[in-house]
Design a protein around this motif. Sequence first.
Motif, PDB file in Angstrom:
ATOM      1  N   ASP A 271       0.806  -1.221   0.000  1.00 20.11           N
ATOM      2  CA  ASP A 271       0.000   0.000   0.000  1.00 20.11           C
ATOM      3  C   ASP A 271       0.841   1.273   0.000  1.00 20.11           C
ATOM      4  OD1 ASP A 271       0.967  -0.358   2.584  1.00 20.11           O
ATOM      5  OD2 ASP A 271      -0.803   0.501   3.550  1.00 20.11           O
ATOM      6  N   LEU A 272       2.085   1.194  -0.472  1.00 20.99           N
ATOM      7  CA  LEU A 272       2.891   2.401  -0.577  1.00 20.99           C
ATOM      8  C   LEU A 272       2.222   3.386  -1.533  1.00 20.99           C
ATOM      9  CD1 LEU A 272       6.444   0.823  -0.732  1.00 20.99           C
ATOM     10  CD2 LEU A 272       5.743   2.557   0.918  1.00 20.99           C
ATOM     11  N   PRO A 273       2.322   4.682  -1.286  1.00 21.11           N
ATOM     12  CA  PRO A 273       1.702   5.652  -2.189  1.00 21.11           C
ATOM     13  C   PRO A 273       2.269   5.539  -3.614  1.00 21.11           C
ATOM     14  CG  PRO A 273       2.368   6.701  -0.142  1.00 21.11           C
ATOM     15  CD  PRO A 273       2.963   5.326  -0.130  1.00 21.11           C
ATOM     16  N   LEU A 274       1.400   5.741  -4.582  1.00 24.61           N
ATOM     17  CA  LEU A 274       1.784   5.735  -6.000  1.00 24.61           C
ATOM     18  C   LEU A 274       2.463   4.431  -6.419  1.00 24.61           C
ATOM     19  CD1 LEU A 274       3.120   9.388  -6.454  1.00 24.61           C
ATOM     20  CD2 LEU A 274       0.776   8.588  -6.239  1.00 24.61           C
ATOM     21  N   MET A 275       1.918   3.321  -5.941  1.00 22.78           N
ATOM     22  CA  MET A 275       2.489   2.007  -6.277  1.00 22.78           C
ATOM     23  C   MET A 275       2.445   1.724  -7.773  1.00 22.78           C
ATOM     24  SD  MET A 275       3.721   0.030  -3.760  1.00 22.78           S
ATOM     25  CE  MET A 275       3.375  -1.706  -4.043  1.00 22.78           C
ATOM     26  N   ASP A 276       1.490   2.335  -8.494  1.00 25.26           N
ATOM     27  CA  ASP A 276       1.388   2.124  -9.945  1.00 25.26           C
ATOM     28  C   ASP A 276       2.382   2.965 -10.724  1.00 25.26           C
ATOM     29  OD1 ASP A 276      -0.941   0.501  -9.554  1.00 25.26           O
ATOM     30  OD2 ASP A 276      -2.111   2.317  -9.313  1.00 25.26           O
ATOM     31  N   VAL A 277       3.028   3.892 -10.036  1.00 25.91           N
ATOM     32  CA  VAL A 277       3.859   4.880 -10.723  1.00 25.91           C
ATOM     33  C   VAL A 277       5.332   4.764 -10.362  1.00 25.91           C
ATOM     34  CG1 VAL A 277       4.249   7.352 -11.068  1.00 25.91           C
ATOM     35  CG2 VAL A 277       1.904   6.483 -10.818  1.00 25.91           C
ATOM     36  N   LEU A 278       5.615   4.693  -9.057  1.00 23.96           N
ATOM     37  CA  LEU A 278       7.001   4.739  -8.586  1.00 23.96           C
ATOM     38  C   LEU A 278       7.609   3.348  -8.441  1.00 23.96           C
ATOM     39  CD1 LEU A 278       6.636   7.458  -5.799  1.00 23.96           C
ATOM     40  CD2 LEU A 278       7.496   7.765  -8.128  1.00 23.96           C
ATOM     41  N   GLN A 279       8.880   3.252  -8.744  1.00 22.40           N
ATOM     42  CA  GLN A 279       9.627   2.015  -8.565  1.00 22.40           C
ATOM     43  C   GLN A 279      10.265   2.068  -7.175  1.00 22.40           C
ATOM     44  OE1 GLN A 279      11.378  -0.768 -11.757  1.00 22.40           O
ATOM     45  NE2 GLN A 279      12.638   1.055 -11.725  1.00 22.40           N
ATOM     46  N   TRP A 280       9.514   1.625  -6.178  1.00 24.32           N
ATOM     47  CA  TRP A 280       9.931   1.816  -4.792  1.00 24.32           C
ATOM     48  C   TRP A 280      11.217   1.077  -4.439  1.00 24.32           C
ATOM     49  CZ3 TRP A 280       8.775   5.489  -1.602  1.00 24.32           C
ATOM     50  CH2 TRP A 280       7.578   6.198  -1.766  1.00 24.32           C
ATOM     51  N   SER A 281      11.545   0.039  -5.164  1.00 23.78           N
ATOM     52  CA  SER A 281      12.796  -0.684  -4.899  1.00 23.78           C
ATOM     53  C   SER A 281      14.015   0.187  -5.177  1.00 23.78           C
ATOM     54  CB  SER A 281      12.862  -1.959  -5.748  1.00 23.78           C
ATOM     55  OG  SER A 281      12.822  -1.644  -7.126  1.00 23.78           O
ATOM     56  N   GLU A 282      13.823   1.273  -5.948  1.00 27.10           N
ATOM     57  CA  GLU A 282      14.910   2.202  -6.246  1.00 27.10           C
ATOM     58  C   GLU A 282      14.884   3.414  -5.311  1.00 27.10           C
ATOM     59  OE1 GLU A 282      17.423   2.002  -8.288  1.00 27.10           O
ATOM     60  OE2 GLU A 282      16.871   0.034  -9.084  1.00 27.10           O
ATOM     61  N   ILE A 283      13.968   3.405  -4.355  1.00 25.73           N
ATOM     62  CA  ILE A 283      13.813   4.560  -3.467  1.00 25.73           C
ATOM     63  C   ILE A 283      13.994   4.168  -2.004  1.00 25.73           C
ATOM     64  CG2 ILE A 283      12.198   6.361  -2.700  1.00 25.73           C
ATOM     65  CD1 ILE A 283      10.809   6.010  -5.473  1.00 25.73           C
ATOM     66  N   ALA A 284      13.452   3.007  -1.626  1.00 28.13           N
ATOM     67  CA  ALA A 284      13.446   2.604  -0.215  1.00 28.13           C
ATOM     68  C   ALA A 284      13.978   1.186  -0.038  1.00 28.13           C
ATOM     69  CB  ALA A 284      12.023   2.700   0.346  1.00 28.13           C
ATOM     70  N   VAL A 285      14.388   0.882   1.194  1.00 24.15           N
ATOM     71  CA  VAL A 285      14.860  -0.451   1.562  1.00 24.15           C
ATOM     72  C   VAL A 285      13.865  -1.045   2.558  1.00 24.15           C
ATOM     73  CG1 VAL A 285      16.754  -1.793   2.545  1.00 24.15           C
ATOM     74  CG2 VAL A 285      17.242   0.337   1.320  1.00 24.15           C
ATOM     75  N   VAL A 286      13.442  -2.275   2.316  1.00 27.53           N
ATOM     76  CA  VAL A 286      12.522  -2.956   3.225  1.00 27.53           C
ATOM     77  C   VAL A 286      13.290  -4.060   3.949  1.00 27.53           C
ATOM     78  CG1 VAL A 286      10.379  -4.282   3.439  1.00 27.53           C
ATOM     79  CG2 VAL A 286      10.559  -2.456   1.732  1.00 27.53           C
ATOM     80  N   ILE A 287      13.207  -4.059   5.286  1.00 29.11           N
ATOM     81  CA  ILE A 287      13.986  -4.986   6.111  1.00 29.11           C
ATOM     82  C   ILE A 287      13.082  -5.659   7.138  1.00 29.11           C
ATOM     83  CG2 ILE A 287      15.825  -5.141   7.843  1.00 29.11           C
ATOM     84  CD1 ILE A 287      17.317  -2.982   6.436  1.00 29.11           C
ATOM     85  N   SER A 288      13.320  -6.938   7.372  1.00 34.97           N
ATOM     86  CA  SER A 288      12.578  -7.686   8.388  1.00 34.97           C
ATOM     87  C   SER A 288      13.226  -7.484   9.752  1.00 34.97           C
ATOM     88  CB  SER A 288      12.571  -9.173   8.021  1.00 34.97           C
ATOM     89  OG  SER A 288      12.150  -9.961   9.104  1.00 34.97           O
ATOM     90  N   THR A 289      12.456  -7.730  10.809  1.00 30.72           N
ATOM     91  CA  THR A 289      12.989  -7.615  12.169  1.00 30.72           C
ATOM     92  C   THR A 289      13.793  -8.851  12.567  1.00 30.72           C
ATOM     93  OG1 THR A 289      11.011  -8.609  13.153  1.00 30.72           O
ATOM     94  CG2 THR A 289      11.019  -6.210  12.887  1.00 30.72           C
ATOM     95  N   ARG A 290      13.645  -9.927  11.805  1.00 28.49           N
ATOM     96  CA  ARG A 290      14.197 -11.225  12.240  1.00 28.49           C
ATOM     97  C   ARG A 290      15.710 -11.244  12.407  1.00 28.49           C
ATOM     98  NH1 ARG A 290       9.692 -12.878   9.144  1.00 28.49           N
ATOM     99  NH2 ARG A 290      10.846 -12.842   7.195  1.00 28.49           N
ATOM    100  N   GLY A 291      16.414 -10.460  11.595  1.00 28.18           N
ATOM    101  CA  GLY A 291      17.868 -10.470  11.696  1.00 28.18           C
ATOM    102  C   GLY A 291      18.415  -9.557  12.768  1.00 28.18           C
ATOM    103  N   GLY A 292      17.523  -8.797  13.413  1.00 36.89           N
ATOM    104  CA  GLY A 292      17.981  -7.869  14.437  1.00 36.89           C
ATOM    105  C   GLY A 292      18.840  -6.767  13.838  1.00 36.89           C
ATOM    106  N   VAL A 293      19.518  -6.031  14.705  1.00 39.77           N
ATOM    107  CA  VAL A 293      20.372  -4.933  14.248  1.00 39.77           C
ATOM    108  C   VAL A 293      21.544  -5.454  13.425  1.00 39.77           C
ATOM    109  CG1 VAL A 293      21.999  -3.169  15.021  1.00 39.77           C
ATOM    110  CG2 VAL A 293      19.737  -3.315  16.046  1.00 39.77           C
TER     111      VAL A 293
END
Length: 356
Positions: A271-293
């Motif tokens: 549900d990121l804004p403008l999902m049909d328009v922006l290539q979010w993989s080139e803008i943001a990094v998505v990380i899981s909590t499982r690996g910790g810091v």
Amino acid sequence: MTITLQLSLIFFCFFLFTSIQSHSTSLSGTAKITYLSPTILFANYDKMIADFKIYIYKTPKAISPTFTSSPESIFYSNLLNSEFVTQNADDAHLFFLPFAPDTSTRALARLVREIRQSFSYWNRSLGADHFFISRAGIDYGSDRNVLELKKNSVQISYFPTKSGNFVPHKDITLPPVVDSVIELPHARANKTASFLGYMKLNKDDQSTWSLIDEMMDDQDFLIESEPFDHKSNINTSKYCIFIYNSDMNWFVEAIASRCVPVIITDRPIQDLPLMDVLQWSEIAVVISTRGGVKGMKLLLSEISEEKYERMKESGVVASRNLVWNAVPERYDAFYMVMYQLWLRRHTIRYTRREFA
């Protein structure tokens, strides 16, 4: 077909091809990677401005929208005063169903039922060419009218939307309103980074407290519980860290200031804004909590300096499309939300005799 007509057709095709090629090559390298389909976007955008028409239903006073200062309020106000509104429903591509945020499920069912009975448009598509605004999104209901509204109509909600209340590829989210002035389109370049990551602490982030505790004990991270000088902290940090479904109101401010956002979540984000328009993989990094810091630092260290610089610039380009202006400007948040609606105008419309 005459030779003259054939030559004219060939010339037209050649002209169209060279025009598209010229437009494509004129785009900057950053723009080409920021947008999913930049050539189509810019050509389609002009067609939207020229052709797009929306019909707005009149709803009972008891449930008429009374949005406060928010993305919903700005979008609603801009739509009412835009060139997209038509008084002739037969000319409309889409139909807007306005209602107050606190409208009950029963009142919502009654509203859709009245629209179905009073107008011919709902039954043509079972509501698929209709849209509505709901800040948190609406739940599925047992009533047929609410169920069709939820399943078929385009929901415009606030980012991030509560899990289960957002239907990917159908629904749309509104970018947050930026509280402070952003230097667009030429945001300041970051100073030498003092911190790997900066985060504004939200005490409601109970599910990620163990990760936050780890970051607070790591000198590479700045975790701020009272954001007195967050602008400075954004500008002296490589990454800005967000807990998904928490306080993301400064998300646009971060990317406009060339601070690459890191979104922490253990489920897919759709549900990121403008999902049909922006290539979010080139803008943001998505990380899981499982690996910790440790896992977070490892993943961020694997991002090359070249890609990091590219992501910063893509964020600045994207921020222009995510900012709400008092008076809408080309390609800003209002027009890009309208563009996403424009992409959803092609719906199946059934013949009227099927509902006779």
